[in-house]
Design a protein around this motif. Structure first.
Motif, mmCIF file in Angstrom:
data_model
loop_
_atom_site.group_PDB
_atom_site.id
_atom_site.type_symbol
_atom_site.label_atom_id
_atom_site.label_comp_id
_atom_site.label_asym_id
_atom_site.label_seq_id
_atom_site.Cartn_x
_atom_site.Cartn_y
_atom_site.Cartn_z
ATOM 1 N N LYS A 1 0.866 -1.235 -0.192
ATOM 2 C CA LYS A 1 -0.115 -0.138 0.146
ATOM 3 C C LYS A 1 0.907 1.237 -0.062
ATOM 4 C CE LYS A 1 -3.533 2.268 2.360
ATOM 5 N NZ LYS A 1 -4.687 2.494 3.230
ATOM 6 N N GLU A 2 2.061 1.159 0.449
ATOM 7 C CA GLU A 2 3.004 2.397 0.712
ATOM 8 C C GLU A 2 4.169 2.516 -0.565
ATOM 9 O OE1 GLU A 2 4.956 1.098 4.443
ATOM 10 O OE2 GLU A 2 3.556 2.082 5.490
ATOM 11 N N GLY A 3 3.711 1.558 -1.491
ATOM 12 C CA GLY A 3 4.292 1.459 -2.767
ATOM 13 C C GLY A 3 5.702 0.705 -2.918
ATOM 14 N N ARG A 4 5.758 -0.033 -1.741
ATOM 15 C CA ARG A 4 7.188 -0.955 -1.573
ATOM 16 C C ARG A 4 6.764 -2.222 -1.609
ATOM 17 N NH1 ARG A 4 8.728 -0.783 3.795
ATOM 18 N NH2 ARG A 4 6.956 -0.258 4.429
ATOM 19 N N GLY A 5 5.889 -2.640 -2.513
ATOM 20 C CA GLY A 5 5.303 -4.176 -2.886
ATOM 21 C C GLY A 5 6.266 -4.948 -3.645
ATOM 22 N N ASP A 6 6.482 -6.036 -3.259
ATOM 23 C CA ASP A 6 7.188 -7.098 -4.053
ATOM 24 C C ASP A 6 6.361 -7.603 -5.534
ATOM 25 O OD1 ASP A 6 8.478 -9.138 -5.078
ATOM 26 O OD2 ASP A 6 9.268 -9.975 -3.260
ATOM 27 N N PRO A 7 6.653 -7.477 -6.675
ATOM 28 C CA PRO A 7 5.801 -7.778 -7.571
ATOM 29 C C PRO A 7 5.860 -9.452 -7.784
ATOM 30 C CG PRO A 7 8.313 -6.690 -8.571
ATOM 31 C CD PRO A 7 7.909 -6.537 -7.055
ATOM 32 N N GLU A 8 6.618 -10.261 -7.126
ATOM 33 C CA GLU A 8 6.757 -11.427 -7.070
ATOM 34 C C GLU A 8 5.871 -12.115 -6.282
ATOM 35 O OE1 GLU A 8 10.011 -13.928 -8.263
ATOM 36 O OE2 GLU A 8 11.050 -12.227 -9.073
ATOM 37 N N LEU A 9 5.371 -11.368 -5.454
ATOM 38 C CA LEU A 9 4.130 -11.857 -4.538
ATOM 39 C C LEU A 9 2.808 -11.397 -4.723
ATOM 40 C CD1 LEU A 9 6.144 -10.762 -1.193
ATOM 41 C CD2 LEU A 9 5.787 -12.981 -1.728
ATOM 42 N N LEU A 10 1.906 -12.166 -4.493
ATOM 43 C CA LEU A 10 0.360 -12.182 -5.003
ATOM 44 C C LEU A 10 -0.238 -11.290 -3.925
ATOM 45 C CD1 LEU A 10 -1.810 -13.024 -6.642
ATOM 46 C CD2 LEU A 10 -2.122 -15.271 -5.289
#
Length: 185
Positions: free
Chosen positions: A122-131
């Motif tokens: 939500k803070e823009g620090r998501g891992d694109p390899e996680l669902l």
């Protein structure tokens, strides 16, 4: 945990299809004579409430049960919801069970990382390899769900306690036991 739950004897005793939560729109009514019909309200928060409120669960229990996504993964060829057939977290197994997308890097470990990772995303620090499904994201976006997601992100012990109660409640819904009242150890 109670033991001694009696299994259904025929398909007539089993709930009809389309009553479980979906991870993406179009969301179904999930209740009534035609649970497979598309709902008029397609928001993920409304969908989760429609599915779980009919079972007598509340917002706190919905969010706690969503935390079960700290375990496991989804496969593109089975769910149609994931964008990758494998990730750096799932490509090596364990054993022959490779592939899919997990919600957390340590998808065989039960903890509160699901909530921590949702906050990071939500803070823009998501891992694109996680669902992250829309029904996952809504636990931090919806005003009724957010306080519980934030609590579980901060307090793993509270998540464990609330999850255990909600899981037991869900597991025993509509169940009959032999002997009546079940067996506790």
């Amino acid at each position: 945990m109670r033991y001694g739950r009696v299994d259904a004897q025929s398909d007539k005793e089993v709930p009809i299809n389309s009553r479980l939560p979906g991870g993406a729109a179009p969301f179904h009514d999930a209740d009534g004579k035609h649970p497979e019909k598309e709902s008029k309200n397609q928001t993920p928060d409304h969908h989760l409430r429609r599915v779980f409120y009919r079972m007598g669960l509340n917002d706190e229990e919905i969010v706690a049960l969503s935390g079960a996504h700290t375990l496991g993964r989804a496969h593109k060829d089975r769910s149609g919801l994931v964008s990758m057939t494998e990730t750096k977290y799932t490509k090596d197994g364990p054993g022959r069970t490779t592939g899919g997308m997990s919600w957390t890097p340590n998808w065989l470990q039960f903890d509160n990382s699901y909530f921590k990772l949702l906050k990071q995303a939500k803070e823009g620090r998501g891992d694109p390899e996680l669902l992250r499904l829309v029904t996952d994201a809504c636990v931090l976006e919806d005003d009724g769900f957010r306080p519980f997601a934030e609590k579980y992100e901060r307090d793993e012990a509270a998540f464990f306690a609330d999850y255990a109660k909600a899981h037991a409640k869900l597991s025993e819904l509509g169940s009959t036991f032999s002997p009546p009242g079940g067996i506790t150890i």
